[in-house]
Design an enzyme around this catalytic site. Structure first.
Site, PDB file in Angstrom:
ATOM      1  N   ASP A 160       0.853  -1.195   0.173  1.00 45.08           N
ATOM      2  CA  ASP A 160       0.068  -0.054   0.001  1.00 45.08           C
ATOM      3  C   ASP A 160       0.773   1.221   0.103  1.00 45.08           C
ATOM      4  O   ASP A 160       0.681   2.191   0.829  1.00 45.08           O
ATOM      5  CB  ASP A 160      -0.904  -0.018   1.474  1.00 45.08           C
ATOM      6  N   GLU A 396       3.507  -7.738   7.319  1.00 45.63           N
ATOM      7  CA  GLU A 396       2.335  -8.407   6.586  1.00 45.63           C
ATOM      8  C   GLU A 396       2.397  -9.389   5.543  1.00 45.63           C
ATOM      9  O   GLU A 396       1.698  -9.279   4.668  1.00 45.63           O
ATOM     10  CB  GLU A 396       1.241  -7.302   6.150  1.00 45.63           C
ATOM     11  N   TYR A 468      -6.788  -2.953  12.247  1.00 49.34           N
ATOM     12  CA  TYR A 468      -7.671  -1.740  11.927  1.00 49.34           C
ATOM     13  C   TYR A 468      -9.227  -2.223  12.542  1.00 49.34           C
ATOM     14  O   TYR A 468     -10.028  -1.728  11.735  1.00 49.34           O
ATOM     15  CB  TYR A 468      -7.665  -1.486  10.501  1.00 49.34           C
ATOM     16  N   GLU A 504       0.588  -1.323  13.970  1.00 51.06           N
ATOM     17  CA  GLU A 504      -0.287  -0.290  13.295  1.00 51.06           C
ATOM     18  C   GLU A 504      -1.621  -0.073  13.685  1.00 51.06           C
ATOM     19  O   GLU A 504      -2.279  -1.185  13.939  1.00 51.06           O
ATOM     20  CB  GLU A 504      -0.225  -0.613  11.652  1.00 51.06           C
TER      21      GLU A 504
HETATM   22  C1  GCU Z   1      -1.405  -2.374   6.455  1.00 48.88           C
HETATM   23  C2  GCU Z   1      -0.230  -2.018   5.955  1.00 48.88           C
HETATM   24  C3  GCU Z   1       0.273  -0.885   5.478  1.00 48.88           C
HETATM   25  C4  GCU Z   1      -1.079  -0.111   5.181  1.00 48.88           C
HETATM   26  C5  GCU Z   1      -2.256   0.002   6.092  1.00 48.88           C
HETATM   27  C6  GCU Z   1      -3.396   0.654   5.297  1.00 48.88           C
HETATM   28  O1  GCU Z   1      -1.269  -2.801   7.899  1.00 48.88           O
HETATM   29  O2  GCU Z   1       0.990  -2.570   6.673  1.00 48.88           O
HETATM   30  O3  GCU Z   1       1.204  -0.576   4.500  1.00 48.88           O
HETATM   31  O4  GCU Z   1      -0.922   1.369   4.500  1.00 48.88           O
HETATM   32  O5  GCU Z   1      -2.400  -1.348   6.372  1.00 48.88           O
HETATM   33  O6  GCU Z   1      -4.575  -0.295   5.002  1.00 48.88           O
HETATM   34  O7  GCU Z   1      -3.685   1.733   5.918  1.00 48.88           O
END
Ligand code: GCU
Length: 596
Positions: A160, A396, A468, A504
């Site tokens: 990403d 990931e 998330y 994250e």
């Molecule tokens: C993942 C990933 C990131 C990405 C993030 C997102 O965890 O490690 O590189 O930008 O999700 O979806 O914002």
């Protein structure tokens, strides 16, 4: 790998500036000896944003520049060093092929002593930026659905962020003596109030040489066989290195012949220890908590290029907000960034370029070879930084089996025994063993999204987990998401005891978009989500780190979930302006309010 420097016996010049570039769409050209009619391009910087019409071009580009050999270098050994070229570079000097290197973000060198002229040297690079399944980071498998995001993105990445290409960090010309120091490895321990500094050195072959190591006027000579030696210095009442007090010492290594130095290299070192003890991460024997960010090297026009002012700006933002650490997501950052982490006192989780890995064919063996190459190159480059406290093998990787994923994501949340693909487990078993063999002094981690089904967490010392909930899962429902995540973290910790870092968490946020009550994409929603995550993480003693995703908004490939081809999870905008969450996090991490 020693960074070039100017010393009594060494010289270095930077070839940064305006070069020429020729984009070879048809891949027909052979321009090893140089070419006419190229476009001007700035080095270092990606080509995608600085050259009109080339944003999405990831093919072949030929670079060239001219240089003269600095006066007085003849008779020395002369090298050229590329700090980062993404993705694949082949290099010629005056039409002579020097070699090639695969993989961005890590340096490579060629000796040019026998090929360099006094005047009129033509340096040519053929750079290939293509995405492919047998590269790391990989492109998608042609003809298969996007492994990362449901809908395909363009360019077709498995990660990403935008796949910027080109000569993205400085190109350095340097010379060293005919017999010279070639490597220095420093390991520090603490004994009471003394700092114990163990130094291993290597030099080019030669009889009758000894090596002298000096710190603060205290000297000792290496003992050992031939070109490799080691010694230990004890520094009484040592000023330790830590984020609160990033004390550095100048270690000078001299190669001696007949009592006189024939080569000299000075390295800034920090005396500190980093160890895992049960559920705790100990810095200098004391529990440490990492507050900080996942980041990117990313900015308009320069793309992934080195910009010293941006490094200063970002450290200022992290200091202002109360951060003491960051992860080099998802590739090694510039050596300038790492030097400042030592000087300013930031704790760094140093990550290889292995992001978006998958474990099916095609290209599985080649991807594993590249991952191991990157581990070797990263540890060789960064092993002497006191700021580097951990190696991250990957971000990931797609490791779980479909049935394991279904069981784990189901409401009753089961974890099945063999939950990762065997090829993934084997790959990370090997990579963890390699990292430990190369550097037994630092913990290693694997940053996973897979949760308790990530079998390869058995090989690491610290769990790094990206999640998330309240964004991609339980969307719009922060409380529900945080409760679910809290349970998930406990399940992971039960299966993989030890220190845990939330590496994250975050929410996309359009700057200036507000909603009351908070709703997704509003500044209120990001601030509320981060607040609830931080409160939950603070309630768990084994959570030793919280890294928000991301410090700043950054460029991505085009895709239906990336409006304007940006990831908006930054708590600062791409041009470094604070969103509401920046003030909220500063208050949570420092107790400072906006008026302070
Ligand atoms: C993942 C990933 C990131 C990405 C993030 C997102 O965890 O490690 O590189 O930008 O999700 O979806 O914002």
């Amino acid at each position: 790998m020693l960074y070039p420097q100017n010393s009594l016996t060494r010289r270095m010049v930077d070839l940064s500036g305006f070069w020429q570039i020729h984009f070879d769409e048809t891949q027909s050209g052979r321009f090893e000896a140089g070419f006419e009619g190229g476009e001007m391009i700035a080095v270092p910087a990606s080509w995608n944003d600085q050259i009109a019409g080339r944003r999405d071009y990831l093919g072949i580009a030929w670079y060239q520049t001219e240089f003269a050999l600095p006066w007085g270098w003849r008779g020395q050994r002369i090298f050229i060093r590329f700090n980062s070229v993404n993705y694949l570079a082949e290099v010629w000097l005056n039409g002579v092929r020097l070699g090639e290197h695969e993989g961005g973000h890590l340096p490579f060198i060629f000796e040019i002593t026998d090929h360099v002229r006094d005047q009129g040297n033509t340096l040519v690079l053929r750079v290939d930026g293509e995405l492919a399944a047998d590269r790391v980071p990989p492109g998608q498998i042609a003809g298969k659905e996007n492994i990362t995001f449901g809908a395909a993105n363009f360019p077709d990445t498995t990660f990403d962020f935008f796949p910027f290409c080109g000569i993205q960090r400085p190109v350095l010309l340097y010379c060293i003596p005919q017999t010279a120091i070639t490597d220095i490895t420093v390991v520090t321990e603490i004994d009471g109030t003394a700092g114990i500094v163990s130094v291993q050195t290597a030099h080019t072959p030669g009889e009758g040489f000894t090596t002298r190591c000096t710190i603060q006027g205290h000297s000792t000579f290496q003992t050992g066989e031939g070109e490799n030696g080691s010694t230990t210095l004890s520094i009484p009442n040592a000023a330790l290195w830590s984020p609160q007090a990033p004390n550095l010492y100048a270690l000078t290594v001299e190669l001696m012949y007949d009592g006189a130095p024939v080569d000299s290299y000075t390295l800034e070192i920090g005396i500190r220890t980093i160890k895992v003890d049960g559920d705790r991460l100990l810095l200098n024997g004391e529990p440490v908590k990492l507050l900080g960010f996942g980041r990117h090297e990313d900015f308009p026009v320069i793309g992934r290029g080195l910009m010293p002012a941006l490094i200063i700006k970002d450290y200022g933002l992290m200091r202002w907000i109360g951060a003491n650490s960051f992860r080099t997501s998802h590739y090694p950052y510039s050596e300038q960034m790492m030097q400042l982490a030592d000087q300013l006192g930031f704790l760094v989780i140093d990550e290889t370029p292995a992001v978006g890995l998958f474990f099916q064919e095609p290209g599985l063996d080649r991807r594993s070879q590249l991952c191991q190459q990157y581990i070797r190159e990263l540890i060789d480059r960064d092993k002497n930084h006191p700021s580097v406290i951990m190696w991250s093998l990957a971000n990931e990787p797609h490791t779980s089996t479909p049935e394991a994923r279904r069981a784990y994501d189901s409401p009753n949340f089961t974890v099945i025994e063999h939950s990762s693909q065997p090829a993934a487990v084997e790959a990370f078993r090997e990579q963890a063993a390699l990292a430990r063999a190369l550097d037994p002094t630092r913990p290693i981690t694997l940053v996973s999204w897979e949760g308790a089904v990530e079998e390869s967490w058995q090989f690491v010392d610290v769990i790094c987990f990206n999640r998330y909930n309240g964004w991609y899962q339980q969307s719009g429902r922060i409380e529900t998401g945080v409760q679910r995540l809290s349970h998930e973290i406990d399940v992971i910790h039960a299966r993989f005891p030890g220190p845990f870092i939330m590496s994250e968490f975050g929410a996309d946020t359009i700057p200036g978009h507000h909603a009351d009550p908070p709703e997704m994409f509003s500044e209120e929603y990001q601030a509320e989500l981060l607040s609830q995550y931080i409160a939950m993480l603070n309630s768990k003693p084994f959570v030793v780190g919280q890294h928000i995703w991301n410090l700043c908004d950054f460029k991505t490939a085009q895709g239906v979930i990336r409006m304007g081809s940006y990831n908006y999870k930054g708590i600062f905008t791409r041009d470094r302006r604070p969103k509401m969450a920046a003030h909220r996090v500063r208050q949570l991490w420092t107790g400072q309010t906006e008026s302070d």
